[in-house]
Design a protein around this motif. Structure first.
Motif, PDB file in Angstrom:
ATOM      1  N   THR A  69      17.557  73.381  22.249  1.00  0.00           N
ATOM      2  CA  THR A  69      18.139  72.113  22.691  1.00  0.00           C
ATOM      3  C   THR A  69      17.284  71.539  23.817  1.00  0.00           C
ATOM      4  N   ALA A  70      16.456  70.574  23.452  1.00  0.00           N
ATOM      5  CA  ALA A  70      15.522  69.973  24.407  1.00  0.00           C
ATOM      6  C   ALA A  70      15.796  68.494  24.650  1.00  0.00           C
ATOM      7  N   ALA A  71      16.801  67.938  23.996  1.00  0.00           N
ATOM      8  CA  ALA A  71      17.122  66.529  24.215  1.00  0.00           C
ATOM      9  C   ALA A  71      17.549  66.324  25.658  1.00  0.00           C
ATOM     10  N   GLY A  72      17.026  65.288  26.294  1.00  0.00           N
ATOM     11  CA  GLY A  72      17.331  65.095  27.697  1.00  0.00           C
ATOM     12  C   GLY A  72      17.400  63.639  28.107  1.00  0.00           C
ATOM     13  N   HIS A  73      17.880  63.451  29.315  1.00  0.00           N
ATOM     14  CA  HIS A  73      17.986  62.127  29.923  1.00  0.00           C
ATOM     15  C   HIS A  73      17.779  62.325  31.413  1.00  0.00           C
ATOM     16  N   TYR A  74      16.965  61.462  32.042  1.00  0.00           N
ATOM     17  CA  TYR A  74      16.671  61.646  33.456  1.00  0.00           C
ATOM     18  C   TYR A  74      16.680  60.314  34.181  1.00  0.00           C
ATOM     19  N   GLU A  75      17.289  60.320  35.357  1.00  0.00           N
ATOM     20  CA  GLU A  75      17.201  59.193  36.268  1.00  0.00           C
ATOM     21  C   GLU A  75      17.471  59.706  37.674  1.00  0.00           C
ATOM     22  N   ARG A  76      16.846  59.073  38.666  1.00  0.00           N
ATOM     23  CA  ARG A  76      17.086  59.418  40.065  1.00  0.00           C
ATOM     24  C   ARG A  76      17.999  58.369  40.679  1.00  0.00           C
ATOM     25  N   SER A  77      18.896  58.839  41.528  1.00  0.00           N
ATOM     26  CA  SER A  77      19.792  57.903  42.189  1.00  0.00           C
ATOM     27  C   SER A  77      20.475  58.594  43.355  1.00  0.00           C
ATOM     28  N   PRO A  78      20.616  57.904  44.507  1.00  0.00           N
ATOM     29  CA  PRO A  78      21.426  58.480  45.575  1.00  0.00           C
ATOM     30  C   PRO A  78      22.866  58.620  45.105  1.00  0.00           C
ATOM     31  N   ILE A  79      23.575  59.605  45.623  1.00  0.00           N
ATOM     32  CA  ILE A  79      24.911  59.898  45.104  1.00  0.00           C
ATOM     33  C   ILE A  79      25.853  58.715  45.260  1.00  0.00           C
ATOM     34  N   SER A  80      25.613  57.884  46.279  1.00  0.00           N
ATOM     35  CA  SER A  80      26.473  56.718  46.491  1.00  0.00           C
ATOM     36  C   SER A  80      26.359  55.695  45.366  1.00  0.00           C
ATOM     37  N   GLN A  81      25.287  55.789  44.581  1.00  0.00           N
ATOM     38  CA  GLN A  81      25.070  54.827  43.504  1.00  0.00           C
ATOM     39  C   GLN A  81      25.252  55.429  42.107  1.00  0.00           C
ATOM     40  N   ILE A  82      25.707  56.686  42.057  1.00  0.00           N
ATOM     41  CA  ILE A  82      25.944  57.308  40.752  1.00  0.00           C
ATOM     42  C   ILE A  82      27.332  56.898  40.269  1.00  0.00           C
ATOM     43  N   SER A  83      27.377  56.042  39.279  1.00  0.00           N
ATOM     44  CA  SER A  83      28.656  55.567  38.747  1.00  0.00           C
ATOM     45  C   SER A  83      29.293  56.640  37.874  1.00  0.00           C
ATOM     46  N   PRO A  84      30.609  56.551  37.659  1.00  0.00           N
ATOM     47  CA  PRO A  84      31.242  57.489  36.721  1.00  0.00           C
ATOM     48  C   PRO A  84      30.568  57.469  35.349  1.00  0.00           C
ATOM     49  N   ALA A  85      30.174  56.294  34.885  1.00  0.00           N
ATOM     50  CA  ALA A  85      29.526  56.201  33.576  1.00  0.00           C
ATOM     51  C   ALA A  85      28.195  56.936  33.572  1.00  0.00           C
ATOM     52  N   ALA A  86      27.415  56.798  34.652  1.00  0.00           N
ATOM     53  CA  ALA A  86      26.122  57.481  34.726  1.00  0.00           C
ATOM     54  C   ALA A  86      26.306  58.988  34.775  1.00  0.00           C
ATOM     55  N   LEU A  87      27.291  59.448  35.545  1.00  0.00           N
ATOM     56  CA  LEU A  87      27.577  60.878  35.611  1.00  0.00           C
ATOM     57  C   LEU A  87      28.014  61.409  34.255  1.00  0.00           C
ATOM     58  N   HIS A  88      28.902  60.712  33.605  1.00  0.00           N
ATOM     59  CA  HIS A  88      29.400  61.169  32.313  1.00  0.00           C
ATOM     60  C   HIS A  88      28.297  61.197  31.259  1.00  0.00           C
ATOM     61  N   ARG A  89      27.423  60.188  31.290  1.00  0.00           N
ATOM     62  CA  ARG A  89      26.317  60.188  30.326  1.00  0.00           C
ATOM     63  C   ARG A  89      25.420  61.401  30.532  1.00  0.00           C
ATOM     64  N   MET A  90      25.103  61.700  31.804  1.00  0.00           N
ATOM     65  CA  MET A  90      24.241  62.835  32.094  1.00  0.00           C
ATOM     66  C   MET A  90      24.867  64.133  31.573  1.00  0.00           C
ATOM     67  N   LEU A  91      26.161  64.302  31.794  1.00  0.00           N
ATOM     68  CA  LEU A  91      26.849  65.508  31.340  1.00  0.00           C
ATOM     69  C   LEU A  91      26.958  65.550  29.822  1.00  0.00           C
ATOM     70  N   ARG A  92      27.220  64.404  29.197  1.00  0.00           N
ATOM     71  CA  ARG A  92      27.359  64.382  27.733  1.00  0.00           C
ATOM     72  C   ARG A  92      26.056  64.743  27.043  1.00  0.00           C
ATOM     73  N   VAL A  93      24.942  64.217  27.553  1.00  0.00           N
ATOM     74  CA  VAL A  93      23.658  64.486  26.910  1.00  0.00           C
ATOM     75  C   VAL A  93      23.247  65.942  27.093  1.00  0.00           C
ATOM     76  N   HIS A  94      23.332  66.442  28.317  1.00  0.00           N
ATOM     77  CA  HIS A  94      22.804  67.777  28.609  1.00  0.00           C
ATOM     78  C   HIS A  94      23.783  68.891  28.246  1.00  0.00           C
ATOM     79  N   VAL A  95      24.951  68.893  28.858  1.00  0.00           N
ATOM     80  CA  VAL A  95      25.917  69.956  28.574  1.00  0.00           C
ATOM     81  C   VAL A  95      26.547  69.743  27.195  1.00  0.00           C
ATOM     82  N   GLY A  96      26.943  68.505  26.929  1.00  0.00           N
ATOM     83  CA  GLY A  96      27.519  68.210  25.622  1.00  0.00           C
ATOM     84  C   GLY A  96      26.531  68.444  24.494  1.00  0.00           C
TER      85      GLY A  96
END
Length: 225
Positions: A69-96
């Motif tokens: 499983t090598a599919a990935g998604h990457y972006e940098r962002s300060p935690i104050s700018q990490i939206s719920p949607a961005a967090l969920h996408r990161m988790l869905r792609v990697h862990v999901g």
């Protein structure tokens, strides 16, 4: 007899390097990716799409001996700018993505009592990184999932391991990425990024290493010592 492998994220970067290396070593490899360049187009975060793709692959090529499983998604962002949607996408792609693909291949692996799952995580899951909170968290969750699956499947013939590369020269790192900056590279013992081909060789080792399970191997160029 050729062994069968499925590689997610096969169209570029580490996934492409793994696909090319395993094919060169005699494996029959089928790739899954969002890109039309892949053998099967599917979103790894979609359980139904992944299940359908892997069912079709197994019907065509036979049982899967290794899943990478090598599919990935990457972006940098300060935690104050990490939206719920961005967090969920990161988790869905990697862990999901790992969960969805593993669930699809495990029935046949367990029925045969053999198989290997190799997940690609990141050294940021081990050491963290500035403005990398949601990416590092998702990659860290992969390590927890890998070790838990390894324990769950121990003694049943299925091995589960992970590769945690350091900054790697792939399209995920933009040209202006701080990981490509001369100042950062000067802090690494080997003064350069890891190549996808170097990571692929570690993946190949874990796909073959019958005595390894629950291992996290980190080819990171000395970024974490």
């Amino acid at each position: 007899m050729s062994r069968n492998a499925i590689v997610t994220g096969s169209a570029s970067g580490i996934g492409l390097a793994v696909t090319e290396l395993l094919r060169a070593q005699g494996w029959t490899v089928t790739g899954i990716d969002l890109s039309e360049a892949a053998d099967h187009v599917a979103d790894v975060s979609d359980p139904a799409a992944v299940s359908a793709a892997i069912t079709a692959i197994q019907s065509s090529t036979g049982d899967v001996d290794a899943l990478v499983t090598a599919a990935g998604h990457y972006e940098r962002s300060p935690i104050s700018q990490i939206s719920p949607a961005a967090l969920h996408r990161m988790l869905r792609v990697h862990v999901g993505g790992l969960r969805n693909a593993a669930r699809a291949v495990l029935p046949s692996m367990l029925a045969r009592g053999s198989g290997a799952i190799v997940a690609v995580t990141s050294e940021l899951a081990i050491g963290g990184g500035d403005e990398d909170a949601h990416y590092a968290a998702a990659k860290g969750a992969i390590i927890g999932l890998v070790r838990s699956l390894a324990a769950e499947l121990a003694g049943r013939g299925v091995r589960v391991n992970a590769v945690a590369p350091g900054p790697t020269d792939t399209p995920l790192l933009a040209a202006d990425s701080p990981w490509r900056a001369t100042e950062y590279l000067a802090t690494l013992p080997n003064r350069r990024l890891t190549t996808p081909q170097e990571v692929a060789r570690v993946v190949e080792f874990l796909a073959d290493a019958s005595y390894c399970t629950g291992e996290i191997i980190s080819p990171n160029g000395g970024a974490v010592i």
